[in-house]
Scaffold this motif. Sequence first.
Motif, PDB file in Angstrom:
ATOM      1  N   LEU A 190       0.673  -1.146   0.023  1.00 23.85           N
ATOM      2  CA  LEU A 190       0.135  -0.074   0.067  1.00 23.85           C
ATOM      3  C   LEU A 190       0.889   1.351  -0.016  1.00 23.85           C
ATOM      4  O   LEU A 190       0.718   2.235  -0.738  1.00 23.85           O
ATOM      5  N   ARG A 191       2.036   1.249   0.725  1.00 24.50           N
ATOM      6  CA  ARG A 191       2.934   2.336   0.755  1.00 24.50           C
ATOM      7  C   ARG A 191       3.381   2.602  -0.528  1.00 24.50           C
ATOM      8  O   ARG A 191       3.903   3.691  -0.956  1.00 24.50           O
ATOM      9  N   GLY A 192       3.616   1.508  -1.553  1.00 22.21           N
ATOM     10  CA  GLY A 192       4.256   1.571  -2.685  1.00 22.21           C
ATOM     11  C   GLY A 192       3.485   2.335  -3.634  1.00 22.21           C
ATOM     12  O   GLY A 192       3.715   3.043  -4.783  1.00 22.21           O
ATOM     13  N   LEU A 193       1.972   2.291  -3.277  1.00 24.30           N
ATOM     14  CA  LEU A 193       0.892   3.133  -4.256  1.00 24.30           C
ATOM     15  C   LEU A 193       0.658   4.519  -3.875  1.00 24.30           C
ATOM     16  O   LEU A 193       0.066   5.173  -4.437  1.00 24.30           O
ATOM     17  N   ILE A 194       1.305   5.071  -2.868  1.00 18.19           N
ATOM     18  CA  ILE A 194       1.101   6.326  -2.128  1.00 18.19           C
ATOM     19  C   ILE A 194       2.280   7.504  -2.394  1.00 18.19           C
ATOM     20  O   ILE A 194       3.527   6.889  -2.275  1.00 18.19           O
ATOM     21  N   SER A 195       2.110   8.482  -2.800  1.00 13.49           N
ATOM     22  CA  SER A 195       3.389   9.458  -3.030  1.00 13.49           C
ATOM     23  C   SER A 195       3.661   9.962  -1.656  1.00 13.49           C
ATOM     24  O   SER A 195       3.197   9.874  -0.603  1.00 13.49           O
ATOM     25  N   ASP A 196       4.868  10.828  -1.617  1.00  6.52           N
ATOM     26  CA  ASP A 196       5.504  11.100  -0.278  1.00  6.52           C
ATOM     27  C   ASP A 196       4.597  12.327   0.165  1.00  6.52           C
ATOM     28  O   ASP A 196       4.514  12.565   1.572  1.00  6.52           O
ATOM     29  N   ASP A 197       4.275  13.279  -0.759  1.00  7.21           N
ATOM     30  CA  ASP A 197       3.080  14.227  -0.378  1.00  7.21           C
ATOM     31  C   ASP A 197       1.791  13.886  -0.409  1.00  7.21           C
ATOM     32  O   ASP A 197       0.813  14.828  -0.768  1.00  7.21           O
ATOM     33  N   CYS A 198       1.291  12.797  -0.416  1.00  6.35           N
ATOM     34  CA  CYS A 198      -0.045  12.324  -0.392  1.00  6.35           C
ATOM     35  C   CYS A 198      -0.934  13.020   0.488  1.00  6.35           C
ATOM     36  O   CYS A 198      -0.551  13.312   1.713  1.00  6.35           O
ATOM     37  N   LEU A 199      -2.072  13.527   0.029  1.00  9.79           N
ATOM     38  CA  LEU A 199      -3.153  14.231   0.758  1.00  9.79           C
ATOM     39  C   LEU A 199      -4.422  13.466   0.796  1.00  9.79           C
ATOM     40  O   LEU A 199      -4.718  13.066  -0.129  1.00  9.79           O
ATOM     41  N   PHE A 200      -4.860  12.798   2.001  1.00  9.26           N
ATOM     42  CA  PHE A 200      -6.047  12.133   2.055  1.00  9.26           C
ATOM     43  C   PHE A 200      -7.167  13.024   2.855  1.00  9.26           C
ATOM     44  O   PHE A 200      -6.800  12.943   4.259  1.00  9.26           O
ATOM     45  N   GLU A 201      -8.154  13.040   2.431  1.00  4.12           N
ATOM     46  CA  GLU A 201      -9.302  13.769   3.290  1.00  4.12           C
ATOM     47  C   GLU A 201     -10.453  12.711   3.465  1.00  4.12           C
ATOM     48  O   GLU A 201     -10.892  12.161   2.243  1.00  4.12           O
ATOM     49  N   ASP A 202     -10.782  12.480   4.817  1.00  7.91           N
ATOM     50  CA  ASP A 202     -11.796  11.448   5.090  1.00  7.91           C
ATOM     51  C   ASP A 202     -12.855  12.535   5.819  1.00  7.91           C
ATOM     52  O   ASP A 202     -12.376  13.103   6.915  1.00  7.91           O
ATOM     53  N   ARG A 203     -13.894  12.694   5.134  1.00 10.83           N
ATOM     54  CA  ARG A 203     -14.787  13.493   5.849  1.00 10.83           C
ATOM     55  C   ARG A 203     -15.459  13.095   7.134  1.00 10.83           C
ATOM     56  O   ARG A 203     -16.316  13.977   7.925  1.00 10.83           O
ATOM     57  N   SER A 204     -15.112  12.123   7.604  1.00  9.65           N
ATOM     58  CA  SER A 204     -15.486  11.924   9.296  1.00  9.65           C
ATOM     59  C   SER A 204     -14.543  12.507  10.078  1.00  9.65           C
ATOM     60  O   SER A 204     -14.564  12.392  11.331  1.00  9.65           O
ATOM     61  N   PHE A 205     -13.302  13.025   9.522  1.00 16.79           N
ATOM     62  CA  PHE A 205     -12.318  13.661  10.331  1.00 16.79           C
ATOM     63  C   PHE A 205     -12.361  15.325   9.996  1.00 16.79           C
ATOM     64  O   PHE A 205     -12.577  15.637   8.839  1.00 16.79           O
ATOM     65  N   PHE A 206     -11.746  16.032  10.959  1.00 19.37           N
ATOM     66  CA  PHE A 206     -11.903  17.398  10.795  1.00 19.37           C
ATOM     67  C   PHE A 206     -10.698  18.193   9.972  1.00 19.37           C
ATOM     68  O   PHE A 206     -10.894  18.817   9.223  1.00 19.37           O
ATOM     69  N   LYS A 207      -9.612  17.200   9.834  1.00 20.94           N
ATOM     70  CA  LYS A 207      -8.438  17.931   9.361  1.00 20.94           C
ATOM     71  C   LYS A 207      -7.937  16.380   8.404  1.00 20.94           C
ATOM     72  O   LYS A 207      -8.160  15.342   8.617  1.00 20.94           O
ATOM     73  N   PRO A 208      -7.366  16.888   7.234  1.00 19.87           N
ATOM     74  CA  PRO A 208      -7.073  15.748   6.202  1.00 19.87           C
ATOM     75  C   PRO A 208      -5.634  15.483   6.577  1.00 19.87           C
ATOM     76  O   PRO A 208      -4.939  15.829   7.724  1.00 19.87           O
ATOM     77  N   PHE A 209      -5.263  14.151   6.229  1.00 16.59           N
ATOM     78  CA  PHE A 209      -3.869  13.635   6.613  1.00 16.59           C
ATOM     79  C   PHE A 209      -2.952  13.934   5.486  1.00 16.59           C
ATOM     80  O   PHE A 209      -3.211  13.714   4.445  1.00 16.59           O
ATOM     81  N   GLN A 210      -1.893  14.586   5.722  1.00 16.64           N
ATOM     82  CA  GLN A 210      -0.906  15.111   5.170  1.00 16.64           C
ATOM     83  C   GLN A 210       0.450  14.417   5.008  1.00 16.64           C
ATOM     84  O   GLN A 210       0.832  14.334   6.141  1.00 16.64           O
ATOM     85  N   GLY A 211       0.973  14.009   4.210  1.00 20.95           N
ATOM     86  CA  GLY A 211       2.255  13.340   3.777  1.00 20.95           C
ATOM     87  C   GLY A 211       2.033  11.656   4.020  1.00 20.95           C
ATOM     88  O   GLY A 211       1.099  11.326   4.582  1.00 20.95           O
ATOM     89  N   GLU A 212       2.959  11.045   3.629  1.00 25.27           N
ATOM     90  CA  GLU A 212       3.158   9.835   3.619  1.00 25.27           C
ATOM     91  C   GLU A 212       2.995   9.072   5.050  1.00 25.27           C
ATOM     92  O   GLU A 212       2.137   8.125   5.354  1.00 25.27           O
ATOM     93  N   LYS A 213       3.722   9.481   6.202  1.00 23.07           N
ATOM     94  CA  LYS A 213       3.529   9.218   7.408  1.00 23.07           C
ATOM     95  C   LYS A 213       2.105   9.168   8.041  1.00 23.07           C
ATOM     96  O   LYS A 213       1.605   8.169   8.684  1.00 23.07           O
ATOM     97  N   ASP A 214       1.472  10.386   7.807  1.00 24.38           N
ATOM     98  CA  ASP A 214      -0.024  10.497   8.490  1.00 24.38           C
ATOM     99  C   ASP A 214      -0.738   9.572   7.544  1.00 24.38           C
ATOM    100  O   ASP A 214      -1.510   9.085   8.515  1.00 24.38           O
ATOM    101  N   VAL A 215      -0.705   9.630   6.411  1.00 27.88           N
ATOM    102  CA  VAL A 215      -1.656   8.901   5.746  1.00 27.88           C
ATOM    103  C   VAL A 215      -1.345   7.267   5.972  1.00 27.88           C
ATOM    104  O   VAL A 215      -2.368   6.475   6.003  1.00 27.88           O
ATOM    105  N   MET A 216      -0.368   6.620   6.059  1.00 28.13           N
ATOM    106  CA  MET A 216      -0.060   5.368   6.437  1.00 28.13           C
ATOM    107  C   MET A 216      -0.433   5.057   7.792  1.00 28.13           C
ATOM    108  O   MET A 216      -1.013   3.929   8.254  1.00 28.13           O
TER     109      MET A 216
END
Length: 280
Positions: free
Chosen positions: A97-123
């Motif tokens: 899964l980590r191999g499919l995500i960029s280092d500066d990936c931004l993931f937004e889940d509408r169940s959370f107030f803030k998005p997850f920024q970067g590979e570390k937070d997303v993973m």
Amino acid sequence: MSAPVAFSSQATAQRTCTKTTVGAFGFSPVKTCQFKSDEMKIVKQQLCVRARVRNKLYKGGKLKVVSSSDTVPTPITPSDIIKQFYACINKKELNQLRGLISDDCLFEDRSFFKPFQGEKDVMDFFGQLIDSMGQNIEFKIGNVCEGDDFMAGVTWHLEWNKKQIPFTRGYSFFECSMEGTKLIIKRAQGVIESPIKPGHSSLILLKMVTSLFDAFPKATEWFLKSPDAILKAILKVYSMVLGPFISPFLAWYIKYWKFMQYLLSSALKILVFLSKIFDK
């Protein structure tokens, strides 16, 4: 050139044809053959020769036979990336899964107030998600649609032992990008179905909100620019004003129900013990 063939009065319907092979610098005859003037056979022979030539690859001034190793692989599409993405989650393969995500990936889940920024937070988020899913829950994807600029969307729901779980339908949008020759996920947004179904009351609530927005336009602009600040202010007021009064009540309420649970469990144990005595 082909060898001369003598035509007689009894063989006027016969023709000659030349079978050639492709050499390094041109075409040279190999052998000749004769067959009756059947138009279907002539067409088949021509198609056969054309197919042989078409299966050659011109390279370095020579004609080379195309082998299976010379075939060009089919390019990866955003749909393929989405399918691999959810397959890695279902199989709990974080490394893939980590191999499919960029280092500066931004993931937004509408169940959370803030998005997850970067590979570390997303993973970290997906690691917690996989742990929460357990061994029997998995994503089941539905329709996958592709757009321009490596954009794609997908509908999904959760299943437990191949049975759909209520209120777990959702959809996600993915934006991919090329890093060298590899297609990876640059940005993703996910929205899950709400278990609360307000129905027509949502329209009434929307009307009330729009009336407030129209009545106080300046306050509305400030709120829309920084909605997180409003929520933080509400939580701060709660902790300073309401917290000292509500927190002790909640603590007492929790202790009360724990005591009631203890009484009920003790009563059940006594009943089970008495039933065993009378059964004897």
